[in-house]
Design a protein around this motif. Sequence first.
Motif: not given
Lengths: 676, 228
Positions: B58-59, B68-71, B73-74
């Motif tokens: 993901i990173d 951004d990694p969170i995006r 992951l979403e």
Amino acid sequence: MEDLKKILINGNEVEVESSLTILQACEQHGIEIPRFCYHERLSIAGNCRMCLVEVVGGPPKPAASCALQVKDLRPGRNGEMPEVKTNSKMVRQAREGVMEFLLINHPLDCPICDQGGECDLQDQAMAYGLDFSRYQESKRSVEDINLGPLVKTSMTRCISCTRCVRFMTEVAGVSELGQTGRGEDSEIISYLGASLSSELQGNLIDLCPVGALTSKPYAFTARPWELDKTETIDVMDSLGSNIRIDSKGSRIMRITPINNDEINEEWISDKTRFIWDGLSRQRLDSPYIRVKGKLIKCSWNDAFCTIKEALKGKKIGAICGELQPIESIFALRNLVGSLGGKTECRIDGALFWNKNRCDYVGNGSFADIDKCRTITIIGCDPNFQSPVLNSRVRRAWLRGAEINYFGDKCELSFETICNESSLEKLNKFLIKKDKVINDGDHLIILGRENISGESGKILLEKVKNFCINKNSKFIIIHSGANSVGAIDVGFTSDVGCQKLLESSDVIFNLGFDEMELPKKDKLLIYQGSHGDVGAANADVILPGAAYTEESGIFVNSEGRPQMSNRVIFPPGDAKENWAIIRALSSELGIDLNFNNLVDLRNEIYKEYGFLSETNNLQENQIKSDLDISKFQLKGEIKAVVTKSYFFTNPIARASETMAELDKLKSTKQKKNVISV
Amino acid sequence: MLRRIHPIQPNGFKFSATNMKWAKEKIKKYPPGRKASAVIPILWKVQEQEGWVSRPAIDCVAKILEMDPIRVLEVASFYFMFHLSPMGDVAHIQVCGTTSCMLSGSEDLIKVCKEEISQEPHSRSSDGKFSWEEVECLGACANAPIVQIGKDYFEDLSEKKFRGLVKLLKRGKIPVPGSQVGRFSCEPGNGQKSLQGKNKEKNNASVQLALRGKDTVFKKNKLKFNSV
């Protein structure tokens, strides 16, 4: 320019701008539409469905008014005006349906929820919901996440409006929160469970329409209806954010922002919001005098007598700190002036002439950040000086403005075209920009630290000349809430701070705590609210009120005077700062021409009329009388960040919350170093 | 289904040279500044390479796409077809459980999975080689019941055939994809009734593709195909 369109809202003909959404159009005409996910300052998500309205002639189903623009409404078959209904049976049923779905998984824990009493979901369930529930199945529950010491989470209460995710990404500029999963299993998480790092995270508490994100330091301490609410001004930075302080009896319970589009919009920094525990710790609540090297408690009379004795035949000088209101600064200036002493507020050695206000205020305003196409930041870390101001610069960047940064390396929440640290490069840049930029399109944000000293004077003149040539604006960011105000009322001398301190036998220190004063054979008088650096080596301590305990005028970085209000009374024997100086003056036999706050303010207004127009921004004309062609900018731009963001004033240094935040930040930084 | 980042993660992730080239081509499809649009195909390639989407992956994807990694992951957590935990090293078996397959006996296939692989879906067999899950309609209802392994469909299964297939895989061999009862594609079970004599080839195109070894997940092993 405006493209107006006529539409019918609930049968009334109205004319609205076609780019507005239906929700905004209704709002303009006084029709309330319930909403959860929609927020004026965030992007439109359209996922809560609470704002459903009926569009006549549109698809035979309710439409989300937050995401439907007026220009997308179609006229009727025979050319009738488009019609929107917000009170029809369809709309009422739609709202009831949405509310029923939202409440399916929302726990019934209002009695133990901190949001109770100021909860959007509670209010809207009362106004638009059903009075019963058909739901018999089990409710879902969600694991809580740890977002750090400020924001408390109860994620089961979350209705997935994603306001928090959008705020962190868009306004704070750090994408730390996200919504993962889908359907019943969707949850708001921070990436890898990290705690939030933004200095604006406290705003999540206000944004959350339910009790999912609440304030950790305020948790379970009060109910909103039992709080006394006082509107006042923040002093943590030079922005002058408008705040509301909620108190219960003699205790301050919490601090929340008030909307002011020209200053803080509706955000405040964490330092502003969570500072209140510092207001009740380390307080000076009684006068002290130093006897045989030790500070002992004494009466006001003893303290004044000691000062009177010490002043006999001695020279007095006075300096002041950044948290003092105009009233006490003005009173002290007059008192010291009558005693034949000098005063100085520019401890950092900044060389502004207080004759021309533009030299220390600039000619722009914070709102100009939203208008210009190019922003140049010189010697100023916007996030350190004021995170709220930083979010404004970030928004300018998001709308496409070009940002240039000159200064010490720092983390910026926007991308820059030019990022340099030397003055030579800045010089070249200004010459280059002189040729290309259109008139009035440029804004320079100048850090006060870099216009102190002789070299700073040249920088200031260069910037001024640039602004005159290009008819553009610049603002100077000061470090303290009343740095500008102190210069405004002439708390300055020609000799400079260093000489003033050396030549005086008695030094009156009005709330300055940022460095230890030289003490050799001198008598130090400290007047202030907290037992910090200033009080530690003082010979006489006069306990004063903190910013929440007296009404006063503060002038922010753009030169806007604002009036703060008293929330609670000072602790113990501490008195309002101007009153202490007034009492001391009568002890010394000097008539200061005022006996109360009203008289004092009238004295101030007599001399400085513009201060009476609170909230008004005075226009400053740029004047430059120095021929700058002879001078060259040389060397590096000074670093602005010299201490921790969370410890910039005595109140913050007394706060446990700030200490915790500082610790968290430094451990996070250390971790980052290791992983790289 | 609650989907989170798996507690055990590999140390790193790196695209193979060919996959990286492929990913860069994919990104080129979108206008400048819109790299994030390529997130789904690139995550898909990650899963093809690794078998699942790990945190380092993901990173890495976030870095490639400037997100951004969170995006990332979403996105990865939203779509069930992205696995956020490690799946079987040899094969992840996706059993279709929707109407047609269920009526034709997919429940028996799931029983086989439980017996041969693991009791719970999305968890690896004890040797870590296999895993299984029930998926929504795979769109080959005429050949129900079917399972998908990687890119290949195994059609017209029965409990016995499927057990044989799993056992074959366990022995390190690769079964021939396509109909397991000798049908060419989806003609009636008792022979073609129209367009007779048109089929010259033994296998349909997708099976041929698999047999040529050009587009199957088993290509790493380069093994010979075996009939069940």
